[in-house]
Design a protein around this motif. Structure first.
Motif, PDB file in Angstrom:
ATOM      1  N   ILE A 141      37.434  39.593  56.335  1.00  0.00           N
ATOM      2  CA  ILE A 141      37.067  41.581  56.870  1.00  0.00           C
ATOM      3  C   ILE A 141      37.145  41.932  55.544  1.00  0.00           C
ATOM      4  CG2 ILE A 141      39.277  42.161  56.519  1.00  0.00           C
ATOM      5  CD1 ILE A 141      38.954  42.931  59.952  1.00  0.00           C
ATOM      6  N   VAL A 142      36.061  42.652  55.631  1.00  0.00           N
ATOM      7  CA  VAL A 142      35.990  43.841  53.845  1.00  0.00           C
ATOM      8  C   VAL A 142      37.305  44.822  53.819  1.00  0.00           C
ATOM      9  CG1 VAL A 142      33.774  46.164  53.374  1.00  0.00           C
ATOM     10  CG2 VAL A 142      33.020  43.702  54.581  1.00  0.00           C
ATOM     11  N   ILE A 143      37.533  45.158  53.186  1.00  0.00           N
ATOM     12  CA  ILE A 143      38.842  45.909  53.163  1.00  0.00           C
ATOM     13  C   ILE A 143      38.767  46.333  51.339  1.00  0.00           C
ATOM     14  CG2 ILE A 143      41.140  46.266  52.770  1.00  0.00           C
ATOM     15  CD1 ILE A 143      40.375  46.415  55.608  1.00  0.00           C
ATOM     16  N   GLY A 144      38.103  47.333  50.938  1.00  0.00           N
ATOM     17  CA  GLY A 144      38.200  47.906  49.828  1.00  0.00           C
ATOM     18  C   GLY A 144      36.920  47.547  49.095  1.00  0.00           C
ATOM     19  N   HIS A 145      36.825  48.205  47.568  1.00  0.00           N
ATOM     20  CA  HIS A 145      35.622  47.154  46.828  1.00  0.00           C
ATOM     21  C   HIS A 145      36.447  47.480  45.045  1.00  0.00           C
ATOM     22  CE1 HIS A 145      36.496  51.697  44.889  1.00  0.00           C
ATOM     23  NE2 HIS A 145      36.327  51.957  45.689  1.00  0.00           N
ATOM     24  N   ASN A 146      35.157  47.042  44.771  1.00  0.00           N
ATOM     25  CA  ASN A 146      35.622  47.059  42.954  1.00  0.00           C
ATOM     26  C   ASN A 146      35.472  47.646  41.788  1.00  0.00           C
ATOM     27  OD1 ASN A 146      36.326  44.312  44.157  1.00  0.00           O
ATOM     28  ND2 ASN A 146      34.847  43.599  43.785  1.00  0.00           N
ATOM     29  N   ALA A 147      34.180  48.576  42.409  1.00  0.00           N
ATOM     30  CA  ALA A 147      34.104  49.841  40.746  1.00  0.00           C
ATOM     31  C   ALA A 147      35.884  50.118  40.631  1.00  0.00           C
ATOM     32  CB  ALA A 147      33.137  50.831  41.698  1.00  0.00           C
ATOM     33  N   ALA A 148      35.242  50.559  39.559  1.00  0.00           N
ATOM     34  CA  ALA A 148      36.418  51.041  38.471  1.00  0.00           C
ATOM     35  C   ALA A 148      36.625  52.399  38.621  1.00  0.00           C
ATOM     36  CB  ALA A 148      37.237  50.819  36.889  1.00  0.00           C
ATOM     37  N   THR A 149      35.532  53.559  38.859  1.00  0.00           N
ATOM     38  CA  THR A 149      34.746  54.561  38.874  1.00  0.00           C
ATOM     39  C   THR A 149      33.425  55.080  39.567  1.00  0.00           C
ATOM     40  OG1 THR A 149      33.054  54.471  36.559  1.00  0.00           O
ATOM     41  CG2 THR A 149      35.180  54.698  35.763  1.00  0.00           C
ATOM     42  N   LYS A 150      33.930  56.162  39.469  1.00  0.00           N
ATOM     43  CA  LYS A 150      33.085  56.947  40.372  1.00  0.00           C
ATOM     44  C   LYS A 150      31.601  56.699  39.729  1.00  0.00           C
ATOM     45  CE  LYS A 150      34.851  59.201  43.941  1.00  0.00           C
ATOM     46  NZ  LYS A 150      35.149  59.339  45.793  1.00  0.00           N
ATOM     47  N   ALA A 151      31.107  57.268  39.305  1.00  0.00           N
ATOM     48  CA  ALA A 151      30.456  56.402  38.478  1.00  0.00           C
ATOM     49  C   ALA A 151      29.695  55.286  38.912  1.00  0.00           C
ATOM     50  CB  ALA A 151      30.234  56.949  36.574  1.00  0.00           C
ATOM     51  N   GLU A 152      30.527  54.530  37.893  1.00  0.00           N
ATOM     52  CA  GLU A 152      30.311  52.737  38.464  1.00  0.00           C
ATOM     53  C   GLU A 152      29.526  52.901  40.126  1.00  0.00           C
ATOM     54  OE1 GLU A 152      31.735  48.412  37.395  1.00  0.00           O
ATOM     55  OE2 GLU A 152      33.053  50.357  37.731  1.00  0.00           O
ATOM     56  N   LEU A 153      31.306  53.120  41.372  1.00  0.00           N
ATOM     57  CA  LEU A 153      30.530  53.363  42.434  1.00  0.00           C
ATOM     58  C   LEU A 153      29.621  53.887  42.959  1.00  0.00           C
ATOM     59  CD1 LEU A 153      32.258  52.807  45.280  1.00  0.00           C
ATOM     60  CD2 LEU A 153      32.582  55.393  45.118  1.00  0.00           C
TER      61      LEU A 153
END
Length: 323
Positions: A141-153
């Motif tokens: 299942i998809v839970i969460g993300h791997n971006a460290a900052t809003k800019a990276e997201l």
């Protein structure tokens, strides 16, 4: 004699169980398990959602029996407040669904109360939790993300680097997950879940696999999604507790709700001491206070119901508003 009359009067005042008539929603990703697993009269083989207990304007369930038969849950909430412990608020606080994902749902995120109030015409935000009713083997299942900052997201979303951005988690039948606002998430095809949530229908789609609905892509909500996604991802841990030795376990207690799992194998008495308690039979059959119940039934034990007994061979998920 006077004592006997008083006992009968008290018994007569006990509120009745409120059985709820579900509402069904067709979805691009839906299937037919709501019929094959629960016997529901679904409208088609692309039925993705059973709104089992809902008082939302997009699906207002009716009472199935008894003296309130035919009345909507919203009507009861507004005009029979004593059934719900006279809680504050103009909306029934919770919404319970069964979701049949034959295909993958969109990758999405929900806002919190403060963001939804400003950007969604005063709506509540959406905190929710999932109990995995069934899933295919080796499912995730998809839970969460791997971006460290809003800019990276933002950059990863704009460049559609979904494989790098998205986190997945393996699941199995009986797992339980809390999905807080700001959490990127998606149910994958081949999963059946029971969802307990705030009474809200606000979802922001981040990505929808470039699918078409009626020949056109479904609407995405990229800017709002970036606004509300929590960065970095904060994993929510849930702790199942069973301190009292009963057949009831508490799955979670958060700001908006408490959720419980009953695994009934022998007759046992419980106390309904919540403002109200929503109950869903997810496996088997049995009785509540000698009244027959079975898989697929959803009902409310009102305020003041007090003691009740459960017996049979069945599993129920129950929820109550947090006060």
């Amino acid at each position: 004699m006077e004592k006997d009359v008083r006992i009968r009067d008290i018994a007569a005042e006990k509120p009745e169980i409120i059985f709820i008539q579900p509402i069904f929603k067709e979805n691009i990703w839906g299937g037919d398990k709501l019929r094959t697993e629960y016997g529901y009269p679904i409208p088609s083989d692309t039925t993705g959602e059973c709104w089992a207990v809902s008082a939302h304007e997009n699906g207002d369930c009716k009472v199935a029996n008894g003296k309130y038969k035919g009345r909507t849950l919203t009507d009861l909430w507004k005009n029979q407040q004593e059934l719900f412990g006279n809680l504050n608020g103009d909306k029934f606080p919770l919404l319970v669904k069964i979701i049949d994902a034959k295909d993958d749902l969109s990758i999405q995120v929900h806002p919190n109360d403060s963001y939804a109030k400003i950007h969604e015409n005063g709506s509540l935000g959406k905190t929710e939790c999932w109990y995995i009713l069934d899933c295919k083997e080796n499912q995730d299942i998809v839970i969460g993300h791997n971006a460290a900052t809003k800019a990276e997201l933002k950059a990863m979303i704009e460049k559609k680097k979904w494989n790098q951005l998205i986190r997945t988690l393996p699941i199995k039948k009986g797992d339980f997950l809390q999905i807080n606002p700001g959490t990127v998430h998606a149910i994958k095809g081949g999963t059946l879940i029971l969802e307990t949530q705030q009474n809200s229908d606000i979802t922001y789609r981040v990505y929808d696999y470039d699918r078409l609905s009626n020949g056109v892509p479904r609407e995405l909500h990229i800017d709002k999604s970036i606004d509300v996604i929590t960065v970095p991802f904060q994993e929510e841990k849930t702790e199942v507790t069973n301190d009292d030795g009963t057949q009831c376990k508490r799955l979670i207690s958060c700001r908006y709700y408490e959720v419980f799992k009953f695994e009934i194998m022998k007759k046992e008495e419980f106390i309904q001491d919540k403002p109200f308690l929503i109950m869903s039979v997810i496996e088997g059959d049995g009785k509540i206070n000698a009244q027959n119940i079975k898989k697929g039934m959803h009902f409310i034990l009102p305020n003041g119901f007090n003691t009740y007994s459960l017996e049979g061979n069945m599993t129920l998920i129950a929820s109550a508003p947090k006060v």
